[in-house]
Write a protein that holds these residues in place. Sequence first.
Motif, PDB file in Angstrom:
ATOM      1  N   ASP A 173       0.319  -2.926  15.069  1.00 54.69           N
ATOM      2  CA  ASP A 173       1.231  -3.857  14.611  1.00 54.69           C
ATOM      3  C   ASP A 173       1.005  -4.188  12.183  1.00 54.69           C
ATOM      4  O   ASP A 173       2.067  -3.901  11.975  1.00 54.69           O
ATOM      5  CB  ASP A 173       1.294  -5.258  15.073  1.00 54.69           C
ATOM      6  CG  ASP A 173       2.927  -5.745  14.884  1.00 54.69           C
ATOM      7  OD1 ASP A 173       3.612  -5.297  13.902  1.00 54.69           O
ATOM      8  OD2 ASP A 173       2.516  -7.446  13.652  1.00 54.69           O
ATOM      9  N   HIS A 181       1.384  -0.995  10.772  1.00 51.64           N
ATOM     10  CA  HIS A 181       2.686  -0.108  10.674  1.00 51.64           C
ATOM     11  C   HIS A 181       2.708  -1.388   9.311  1.00 51.64           C
ATOM     12  O   HIS A 181       3.480  -0.511   8.697  1.00 51.64           O
ATOM     13  CB  HIS A 181       3.555   0.145  11.579  1.00 51.64           C
ATOM     14  CG  HIS A 181       2.699   0.886  13.053  1.00 51.64           C
ATOM     15  ND1 HIS A 181       2.697   3.000  12.430  1.00 51.64           N
ATOM     16  CD2 HIS A 181       2.262   1.348  14.052  1.00 51.64           C
ATOM     17  CE1 HIS A 181       2.446   3.226  12.890  1.00 51.64           C
ATOM     18  NE2 HIS A 181       2.200   2.480  14.142  1.00 51.64           N
ATOM     19  N   ARG A 182       3.138  -2.149   9.498  1.00 48.36           N
ATOM     20  CA  ARG A 182       3.304  -3.346   8.705  1.00 48.36           C
ATOM     21  C   ARG A 182       3.320  -3.388   7.824  1.00 48.36           C
ATOM     22  O   ARG A 182       3.280  -2.899   5.830  1.00 48.36           O
ATOM     23  CB  ARG A 182       3.222  -4.665   9.182  1.00 48.36           C
ATOM     24  CG  ARG A 182       3.775  -5.141   9.780  1.00 48.36           C
ATOM     25  CD  ARG A 182       4.337  -6.522  10.545  1.00 48.36           C
ATOM     26  NE  ARG A 182       4.950  -7.317  10.053  1.00 48.36           N
ATOM     27  CZ  ARG A 182       4.891  -8.700  10.657  1.00 48.36           C
ATOM     28  NH1 ARG A 182       4.433  -9.668  11.206  1.00 48.36           N
ATOM     29  NH2 ARG A 182       5.045  -9.809   9.166  1.00 48.36           N
ATOM     30  N   ARG A 183       1.435  -2.713   6.955  1.00 45.00           N
ATOM     31  CA  ARG A 183       1.386  -2.436   6.120  1.00 45.00           C
ATOM     32  C   ARG A 183       1.438  -0.994   5.096  1.00 45.00           C
ATOM     33  O   ARG A 183       1.770  -0.784   4.230  1.00 45.00           O
ATOM     34  CB  ARG A 183      -0.890  -2.007   6.110  1.00 45.00           C
ATOM     35  CG  ARG A 183      -1.596  -1.845   4.607  1.00 45.00           C
ATOM     36  CD  ARG A 183      -2.897  -2.060   5.363  1.00 45.00           C
ATOM     37  NE  ARG A 183      -3.324  -0.722   5.690  1.00 45.00           N
ATOM     38  CZ  ARG A 183      -4.651  -0.836   6.535  1.00 45.00           C
ATOM     39  NH1 ARG A 183      -5.355  -1.487   6.135  1.00 45.00           N
ATOM     40  NH2 ARG A 183      -4.601  -0.187   7.436  1.00 45.00           N
ATOM     41  N   ALA A 184       1.425  -0.245   6.382  1.00 37.25           N
ATOM     42  CA  ALA A 184       2.025   1.324   5.835  1.00 37.25           C
ATOM     43  C   ALA A 184       3.897   1.001   5.072  1.00 37.25           C
ATOM     44  O   ALA A 184       4.309   2.046   4.337  1.00 37.25           O
ATOM     45  CB  ALA A 184       2.047   1.960   6.846  1.00 37.25           C
ATOM     46  N   ARG A 185       4.259   0.049   5.754  1.00 38.21           N
ATOM     47  CA  ARG A 185       5.460  -0.117   5.374  1.00 38.21           C
ATOM     48  C   ARG A 185       5.972  -1.014   4.544  1.00 38.21           C
ATOM     49  O   ARG A 185       6.898  -1.208   3.842  1.00 38.21           O
ATOM     50  CB  ARG A 185       6.910  -0.523   7.036  1.00 38.21           C
ATOM     51  CG  ARG A 185       7.065   0.334   8.050  1.00 38.21           C
ATOM     52  CD  ARG A 185       7.844  -0.434   9.050  1.00 38.21           C
ATOM     53  NE  ARG A 185       6.772  -1.501   9.264  1.00 38.21           N
ATOM     54  CZ  ARG A 185       6.852  -1.576  10.711  1.00 38.21           C
ATOM     55  NH1 ARG A 185       6.999  -0.587  10.723  1.00 38.21           N
ATOM     56  NH2 ARG A 185       6.536  -2.762  11.229  1.00 38.21           N
ATOM     57  N   GLY A 186       4.619  -1.174   3.633  1.00 45.26           N
ATOM     58  CA  GLY A 186       4.925  -2.163   2.537  1.00 45.26           C
ATOM     59  C   GLY A 186       4.807  -4.248   2.618  1.00 45.26           C
ATOM     60  O   GLY A 186       5.906  -4.946   2.209  1.00 45.26           O
ATOM     61  N   GLU A 187       5.585  -4.123   4.466  1.00 43.46           N
ATOM     62  CA  GLU A 187       5.992  -5.703   4.539  1.00 43.46           C
ATOM     63  C   GLU A 187       5.276  -6.253   4.476  1.00 43.46           C
ATOM     64  O   GLU A 187       4.713  -7.946   4.140  1.00 43.46           O
ATOM     65  CB  GLU A 187       6.276  -5.209   6.222  1.00 43.46           C
ATOM     66  CG  GLU A 187       7.463  -4.599   6.185  1.00 43.46           C
ATOM     67  CD  GLU A 187       7.684  -4.473   7.782  1.00 43.46           C
ATOM     68  OE1 GLU A 187       8.370  -4.128   8.326  1.00 43.46           O
ATOM     69  OE2 GLU A 187       7.029  -5.549   9.000  1.00 43.46           O
TER      70      GLU A 187
END
Length: 341
Positions: free
Chosen positions: A89, A92-98
């Motif tokens: 999690d 993916h959140r880092r990759a999406r810039g969240e």
Amino acid sequence: MSGRSSSSDPQATPLFILTGFLGSGKTTLLARWLRAPAFADTAVIVNEFGEVGLDHLLVTEGEEDDVVLLDSGCLCCTLNSSLAETLTDLFHRRARGEIPGFSRVVVETTGIADPAPLMHTLMTDRLLAARFHLAGVIACVDGLFFLDQKDGFEEVRKQVALADRLIVTKADAVPAERITQIQGLLKEMNPGAGVLVSSAGDLDPVDALDQIEPSSALAWQASHEGLHHVHSGHEESDFETLFVPVEQAVDWPGYAALVEAFQSRYGADLLRVKGLLKFAGEAQPMVIQGVQHVFALPEATKHASSGARLGLVLIGRGLVKQKIEKLIDKCLGGGKPDAAE
């Protein structure tokens, strides 16, 4: 066992496991680190926010209840599912810039936790290993109570034996002679682990974490030069340490046979294996990592000096050097070990 070597992805994020027995001071240490500029861009996975005391540090609450951003730049989240799910999690959140980027991860265990299952997860999940690699295990040792705990709690001895680095806490609360005594015992129990001392959590996180990587396996090898056998001094649940030099080039079938022999003969009693082996056809020595019955694929290293000795360090119960040497020679020589060996 795969017949190919596996190097950690250079983009994989280093992950450290912070462990220690109940009341050993790891939460105090972690709370201090969360304030340190050197600890910025770190993602910390804890069991409960409340134990770390983040209220006055909290500036932004993430969209998810279990992730917060601190004013130091650290991310903090709770481990309320499996480690693999939590790390996936975050990835993916880092990759999406969240969430902001982070360059390292620290996972704090509970006081009575066995860190081995967490290590197994990082060593066996191929997708996870491509994103995060185990950079080291840090164990806090209680300066006040370790001398009593080491004989009464196997969890304490196991945390010490699995560690790459040991931190003696509460040095401000006990005489210096006691700290010296503890340091000596820790060196007997785990000769390959570096030992640091902390008073009220006043330990630079860079000293505690980043200096482990990438040389921890090499440090073990260097610290065990000439070591034949080290006994922990306990009767029923002893962890013993030995170093076996392996000078010859190793082929993959022989190494696979050795791993299978270790797994079948020792299993959970072989607490940890670390070392350097030269594989046929590989330019550099390969780092060997094993925790109980789980072995990671060997990884190439560029950090071995020309004078570094090759061999394996083993920590476990019931280790007899002559039998281990015979087993290694037989497997790596292309033979099949006898059932009695």
